[in-house]
Write a protein that holds these residues in place. Structure first.
Motif, short mmCIF file in Angstrom:
data_model
loop_
_atom_site.label_atom_id
_atom_site.label_comp_id
_atom_site.label_asym_id
_atom_site.label_seq_id
_atom_site.Cartn_x
_atom_site.Cartn_y
_atom_site.Cartn_z
N ASP A 165 -110.59 -28.03 -10.44
CA ASP A 165 -110.61 -29.04 -9.38
C ASP A 165 -110.44 -30.38 -10.10
OD1 ASP A 165 -111.25 -30.93 -7.50
OD2 ASP A 165 -112.97 -29.84 -6.69
N ALA A 166 -109.24 -30.97 -10.02
CA ALA A 166 -108.98 -32.16 -10.82
C ALA A 166 -108.26 -33.23 -10.01
CB ALA A 166 -108.13 -31.77 -12.03
N LEU A 167 -108.47 -34.47 -10.43
CA LEU A 167 -107.73 -35.59 -9.86
C LEU A 167 -106.63 -35.96 -10.85
CD1 LEU A 167 -107.45 -37.81 -7.67
CD2 LEU A 167 -108.95 -39.23 -9.09
N VAL A 168 -105.39 -35.82 -10.41
CA VAL A 168 -104.25 -36.21 -11.23
C VAL A 168 -103.91 -37.63 -10.80
CG1 VAL A 168 -101.88 -35.61 -11.87
CG2 VAL A 168 -103.53 -33.79 -11.35
N ASP A 169 -104.26 -38.57 -11.64
CA ASP A 169 -104.30 -39.97 -11.20
C ASP A 169 -103.07 -40.77 -11.63
OD1 ASP A 169 -105.46 -42.05 -9.88
OD2 ASP A 169 -106.62 -42.73 -11.60
N GLY A 170 -102.65 -41.67 -10.73
CA GLY A 170 -101.58 -42.61 -11.07
C GLY A 170 -100.22 -42.12 -10.65
N GLU A 228 -104.32 -32.74 -2.02
CA GLU A 228 -104.39 -33.89 -1.09
C GLU A 228 -104.35 -35.20 -1.86
OE1 GLU A 228 -108.00 -34.32 1.16
OE2 GLU A 228 -109.25 -33.88 -0.57
N ARG A 229 -103.90 -36.23 -1.15
CA ARG A 229 -103.91 -37.56 -1.75
C ARG A 229 -105.34 -38.01 -1.92
NH1 ARG A 229 -98.72 -39.97 -0.50
NH2 ARG A 229 -97.74 -38.53 0.96
N GLU A 230 -105.63 -38.65 -3.02
CA GLU A 230 -106.97 -39.24 -3.17
C GLU A 230 -106.82 -40.53 -3.98
OE1 GLU A 230 -110.36 -36.64 -4.26
OE2 GLU A 230 -110.99 -38.28 -5.56
N GLY A 231 -107.15 -41.64 -3.37
CA GLY A 231 -107.04 -42.94 -4.05
C GLY A 231 -105.63 -43.12 -4.59
N SER A 232 -105.53 -43.39 -5.90
CA SER A 232 -104.21 -43.63 -6.49
C SER A 232 -103.63 -42.35 -7.10
CB SER A 232 -104.34 -44.70 -7.56
OG SER A 232 -105.38 -44.34 -8.47
N GLY A 233 -104.09 -41.19 -6.65
CA GLY A 233 -103.58 -39.96 -7.24
C GLY A 233 -103.59 -38.79 -6.29
N VAL A 234 -103.64 -37.60 -6.87
CA VAL A 234 -103.60 -36.37 -6.10
C VAL A 234 -104.73 -35.45 -6.55
CG1 VAL A 234 -102.17 -34.37 -5.50
CG2 VAL A 234 -101.07 -36.55 -5.99
N ARG A 235 -105.52 -34.98 -5.60
CA ARG A 235 -106.61 -34.03 -5.90
C ARG A 235 -106.07 -32.62 -5.74
NH1 ARG A 235 -111.42 -33.75 -8.10
NH2 ARG A 235 -111.68 -35.90 -7.46
N VAL A 236 -106.31 -31.78 -6.73
CA VAL A 236 -105.83 -30.40 -6.70
C VAL A 236 -106.99 -29.47 -7.02
CG1 VAL A 236 -104.22 -28.73 -7.70
CG2 VAL A 236 -103.57 -31.11 -7.52
N ALA A 237 -107.17 -28.43 -6.19
CA ALA A 237 -108.19 -27.44 -6.48
C ALA A 237 -107.62 -26.07 -6.14
CB ALA A 237 -109.46 -27.70 -5.66
N GLY A 238 -107.89 -25.10 -6.99
CA GLY A 238 -107.32 -23.77 -6.76
C GLY A 238 -108.28 -22.68 -7.18
#
Ligand code: EPU
Length: 421
Positions: A250-255, A276-286
């Motif tokens: 579960d990570a935020l890929v930021d920027g 999903e979009r989160e702030g200035s990046g993308v949250r991914v969980a699998g």
């Protein structure tokens, strides 16, 4: 040569910052051949291909100062217009100096890149376009020699027979200093093409329509230097998205903006990954096992060929059969035999690979001859049981900035082993 040692099994968690885009930076650095004076580029990734481009531009007579993430390029007077085999063979994208050199100096001699690990990769479209703009092209001793008898290219209507990213970029750079209007149709729509247009327009050029399949350029007499920060690397971002999902993380890929990763996001969701979009990046969980998902690569905005190998690794963890079809390059399945050595079940038939999962991947010594294939093996190593050593890490260093440091920051057990790959 260094290798990367991974002990698989850690779910990636936390935040990772995406670096500047390699495939935007390469044409943009070459575009600094167009104006006179010093341009400053920011958010340039610290990569081997950037070093190779700096070496090439220096050879062409420019002063280049590389201090990533900042690169300064100063173009003064007359240049050397020959890109030698020794540099071009290290990096095919060296061909990106062709358009700027012919436009600014009326001449270029560039070694023909030849084939590479992922296919034949001809440059006929680049040459056809330059010829239409009035350049005389000849091929001798493995070099393409382009010269403009009248001294200045003239605008032309050019239709590409197929979508080519660097072909579009080369002709855009040629057209900005040509006399009159150039129209490029069936142009590449990649965000990197749009980014190059932004830089050229900052230099004083008139480029309209980049990001669509028709680009119209009004040539100018001269351009001026720029200061520009380069967009984030959507392929690096996509690679981290796949890695986070594959490891059950579960990570935020930021920027990075999801807008440039629409096709990848859609396929990940179809596979059961939360994106999903989160702030200035993308949250991914699998969480494996994933839903089998077919993918066919296509020019932007389709699914990128540069994400095909990484997605295939993910599909090794899906319950059932997925078909991955590669439509851009004819030979981009080098990762398959290595994934099979790690326990995957994959059959290749022409342009399609059928993956049957889920497989329990096992750590192994692996290597690949292409950047994205190597990245797919790193992802496989992160989920495999036991130890994986990815050899010839040289390929990864061409396109991923400090990948082991970034993945370690997400909790992976990964390190660079100096000099034994
Ligand atoms: N093609 C021709 N004739 C041409 C030009 C292209 O037949 O004159 C063919 C190619 O052989 C290929 C297809 O057209 O089958 C598309 O090739 P394209 O020219 O778009 O590829 P490229 O510009 O050489 C760039 C990226 C690649 C990426 C491709 C496709 C850069 C520096 N390179 O290559 O990136 O895979 O577009 O999106 O922008 C990577 O980063 O790992 C990488 C290989």
């Amino acid at each position: 040569m260094d290798s990367i040692r991974i002990v698989g099994g850690e779910a990636l968690k936390g935040t990772v910052k995406v670096s500047g885009s390699k495939n935007a930076a390469l044409p943009i650095l070459c575009s600094a051949l167009l104006p006179q004076g010093e341009s400053t580029f920011r958010n340039v990734p610290d990569l081997r291909d950037i070093g190779t481009t700096a070496k090439l531009l220096t050879h062409l007579g420019l002063e280049v100062e590389v201090a990533p993430p900042v690169v300064k390029v100063r173009s003064n007077g007359p240049a050397n217009t020959e890109a030698p085999y020794d540099v071009v063979r290290q990096m095919r994208a060296s061909v990106l100096v062709l358009g700027p050199l012919v436009a600014r100096h009326g001449h270029a001699r560039v070694s023909l890149p030849g084939g590479c690990a992922i296919g034949a990769r001809p440059i006929d479209q680049h040459l056809k376009g330059l010829e239409a703009m009035g350049a005389k092209i000849s091929l001798d001793h493995g070099y393409v020699d382009a010269s403009v008898p009248s001294g200045r290219l003239r605008g032309a209507d050019i239709r590409f027979d197929m979508v080519t990213v660097t072909g579009t970029e080369n002709l855009m750079c040629a057209a900005v200093l040509a006399k009159g209007r150039t129209t490029l149709t069936n142009a590449a729509r990649e965000p990197e093409v749009e980014e190059l247009a932004r830089v050229l327009n900052k230099m004083g050029a008139s480029v309209e329509g980049a990001g669509t399949d028709t680009i119209v350029i009004e040539g100018k007499d001269a351009l001026h230097p720029v200061d520009h920060a380069i967009i984030a690397d959507r392929i690096e971002a996509g690679t981290f998205m796949v890695a986070a999902a594959a490891t059950g993380g579960d990570a935020l890929v930021d920027g990075v903006t999801l807008d440039q990763l629409t096709a990848v996001g859609q396929k990940l969701r179809q596979a059961g990954v939360h994106v999903e979009r989160e702030g200035s990046g993308v949250r991914v969980a699998g969480k494996p096992p994933f839903v089998p998902t077919d993918v066919t690569t296509a020019p932007y905005p389709g699914f990128p060929t540069d994400m095909q190998a990484q997605f295939m690794t993910l599909m090794c963890l899906a319950e059932g059969r997925s078909v991955i079809t590669e439509m851009i390059f004819e030979n981009r399945f080098m990762h398959v035999s290595e994934l099979v050595r790690m326990g995957a079940s994959i059959d290749v038939d022409g342009r399609s690979a059928t993956v049957t999962g889920p497989s329990e991947l096992q750590g192994a010594n692996v290597m690949a001859t292409d950047l994205r294939a190597s990245a797919s093996l790193v992802v496989a190593g992160l989920v495999a049981t036991g130890e994986t050593n990815v050899l010839r890490v040289y390929h990864i260093d061409r396109g991923y900035e400090h990948i082991e440091t970034k993945l370690a920051g997400l909790g992976a057990t990964i390190e660079r082993v100096k000099g034994d790959g």
